[in-house]
Design a protein around this motif. Structure first.
Motif, PDB file in Angstrom:
ATOM      1  N   SER A 170      31.417 -22.222 -25.870  1.00  0.00           N
ATOM      2  CA  SER A 170      30.232 -21.948 -26.918  1.00  0.00           C
ATOM      3  C   SER A 170      29.886 -22.979 -27.772  1.00  0.00           C
ATOM      4  O   SER A 170      28.551 -22.973 -27.977  1.00  0.00           O
ATOM      5  CB  SER A 170      31.196 -20.977 -28.092  1.00  0.00           C
ATOM      6  N   ARG A 224      27.203 -24.358 -25.366  1.00  0.00           N
ATOM      7  CA  ARG A 224      25.815 -23.393 -25.416  1.00  0.00           C
ATOM      8  C   ARG A 224      25.106 -23.698 -26.764  1.00  0.00           C
ATOM      9  O   ARG A 224      23.919 -23.712 -26.773  1.00  0.00           O
ATOM     10  CB  ARG A 224      26.506 -21.953 -25.542  1.00  0.00           C
ATOM     11  N   ALA A 225      25.689 -23.951 -27.643  1.00  0.00           N
ATOM     12  CA  ALA A 225      25.299 -24.030 -29.047  1.00  0.00           C
ATOM     13  C   ALA A 225      24.173 -25.470 -28.917  1.00  0.00           C
ATOM     14  O   ALA A 225      23.172 -25.479 -29.425  1.00  0.00           O
ATOM     15  CB  ALA A 225      26.301 -24.374 -30.238  1.00  0.00           C
ATOM     16  N   ASP A 284      21.613 -24.732 -26.619  1.00  0.00           N
ATOM     17  CA  ASP A 284      20.371 -23.891 -27.402  1.00  0.00           C
ATOM     18  C   ASP A 284      19.793 -24.594 -28.349  1.00  0.00           C
ATOM     19  O   ASP A 284      18.465 -24.643 -28.584  1.00  0.00           O
ATOM     20  CB  ASP A 284      21.182 -22.818 -28.166  1.00  0.00           C
ATOM     21  N   GLU A 322      20.086 -18.714 -31.918  1.00  0.00           N
ATOM     22  CA  GLU A 322      21.266 -18.537 -30.675  1.00  0.00           C
ATOM     23  C   GLU A 322      22.086 -19.664 -30.950  1.00  0.00           C
ATOM     24  O   GLU A 322      23.343 -19.584 -30.711  1.00  0.00           O
ATOM     25  CB  GLU A 322      20.380 -18.807 -29.436  1.00  0.00           C
ATOM     26  N   THR A 325      24.507 -18.763 -33.640  1.00  0.00           N
ATOM     27  CA  THR A 325      25.401 -17.452 -33.246  1.00  0.00           C
ATOM     28  C   THR A 325      26.637 -18.216 -32.197  1.00  0.00           C
ATOM     29  O   THR A 325      27.869 -17.925 -32.307  1.00  0.00           O
ATOM     30  CB  THR A 325      24.597 -16.677 -32.348  1.00  0.00           C
ATOM     31  N   ALA A 326      26.306 -19.289 -31.397  1.00  0.00           N
ATOM     32  CA  ALA A 326      27.234 -19.818 -30.539  1.00  0.00           C
ATOM     33  C   ALA A 326      27.996 -20.634 -31.381  1.00  0.00           C
ATOM     34  O   ALA A 326      29.256 -20.711 -30.997  1.00  0.00           O
ATOM     35  CB  ALA A 326      26.309 -20.575 -29.507  1.00  0.00           C
TER      36      ALA A 326
END
Length: 119
Positions: free
Chosen positions: A65, A68-69, A72, A80, A83-84
């Motif tokens: 995660s 992913r952050a 993003d 996004e 959220t990640a």
């Protein structure tokens, strides 16, 4: 719009995972053991060992995660990314909780062996 304000329609992001604190009485007994004393681990439950697996899985999810952050954010997808980041924080707390529960099981087991040896 200031940094503290949310965009219209944006949902607040909250960390929902709960941590685990060692019970004071067990922690006090544990820290009273001399650091150089050899320890015997007695019986552990399947759940104690499952906590190791769950901890590893949740910490891995936290790293994914977080990755992913970063991706993003580097692509200017701030919502996004946020959220990640929250998902990473929750998974990290869950992983730490499982690890603490594993060590709690080990601590209880060692203390039980020591108590029975002193009878």
């Amino acid at each position: 719009m200031s940094d503290d304000e949310q965009k219209p329609g944006a949902q607040p992001l909250t960390i929902t995972a709960e941590g685990f604190l060692f019970p004071d009485d067990v922690l006090q007994q544990w820290v009273s053991i001399p650091p150089d004393e050899p320890l015997v681990i007695g019986l552990l439950t399947k759940m104690d060992l499952d906590h190791l697996l769950f901890s590893t899985a949740r910490i891995s999810a936290a790293i994914n995660s977080l990755q992913r952050a970063v991706i993003d954010l580097s692509n200017n997808r701030v919502e996004e990314a946020n959220t990640a980041m929250v998902a990473a924080a929750n998974a990290n707390i869950e992983g730490e909780t499982h690890m603490r529960k594993l060590f709690f099981g080990i601590m209880k087991s060692v203390l039980e062996v020591r108590k029975n040896a002193n009878k």
